[in-house]
Design a protein around this motif. Sequence first.
Motif, short mmCIF file in Angstrom:
data_model
loop_
_atom_site.label_atom_id
_atom_site.label_comp_id
_atom_site.label_asym_id
_atom_site.label_seq_id
_atom_site.Cartn_x
_atom_site.Cartn_y
_atom_site.Cartn_z
N ILE A 42 37.55 43.39 35.49
CA ILE A 42 37.72 42.44 36.60
C ILE A 42 39.44 42.46 37.03
O ILE A 42 40.23 42.45 36.08
CB ILE A 42 37.84 40.90 36.20
N LEU A 43 39.70 43.35 38.00
CA LEU A 43 40.54 43.62 38.13
C LEU A 43 41.58 42.68 39.25
O LEU A 43 41.79 42.03 39.78
CB LEU A 43 40.00 44.78 39.70
N ASP A 45 44.67 43.03 40.24
CA ASP A 45 44.93 42.85 41.67
C ASP A 45 44.40 42.51 42.74
O ASP A 45 44.75 42.35 43.60
CB ASP A 45 45.85 45.00 41.91
N SER A 46 43.48 42.23 42.29
CA SER A 46 42.51 42.20 43.61
C SER A 46 42.25 40.81 43.73
O SER A 46 41.61 39.93 44.48
CB SER A 46 40.56 42.20 42.96
N PHE A 47 43.00 40.05 42.95
CA PHE A 47 43.22 38.20 42.97
C PHE A 47 45.03 38.16 42.73
O PHE A 47 44.96 37.14 43.10
CB PHE A 47 42.29 37.50 41.77
N ASP A 48 45.54 39.54 43.37
CA ASP A 48 46.70 39.19 43.32
C ASP A 48 47.43 38.68 42.53
O ASP A 48 48.87 38.29 42.34
CB ASP A 48 47.21 38.38 45.12
N TYR A 49 47.16 39.24 41.14
CA TYR A 49 47.21 38.53 40.14
C TYR A 49 47.64 37.56 39.85
O TYR A 49 48.29 36.96 39.14
CB TYR A 49 48.93 38.99 40.00
N PHE A 55 40.03 31.91 40.84
CA PHE A 55 39.89 33.06 40.03
C PHE A 55 38.82 32.47 38.66
O PHE A 55 38.14 33.12 38.39
CB PHE A 55 40.82 33.66 39.41
N ARG A 58 35.23 31.71 39.86
CA ARG A 58 34.43 32.65 39.84
C ARG A 58 34.75 33.77 38.52
O ARG A 58 32.89 34.61 38.66
CB ARG A 58 35.00 34.07 40.87
#
Length: 91
Positions: A42-43, A45-49, A55, A58
């Motif tokens: 689960i990256l 950066d895909s969630f703007d940290y 988050f 999900r």
Amino acid sequence: MASHTPYSVILTCAEDQQRFIVHAVDQTRIATVTAGQLEMPILLDSFDYRLDDEFARRLGVAMLNLIALGQPDVRQYIPVMQEPIDKPLQT
């Protein structure tokens, strides 16, 4: 706040006991067990940290879906929305 050595979290569905069990396990001990197993990165950066409510929602849905793959009878208890919840526009 107490300090801890780094650990991994294991979520188990004990269907026969009608409960989930969460374990915190030292990362050095878990490495041999997870070697060669399914890995779902689960990256961040895909969630703007941002580890915010969406988050967490999900992540929880993903964990429940993964448990249901191995224990299909659990699916009946998971009436959650699979898609991301649209956030209201900020003005």
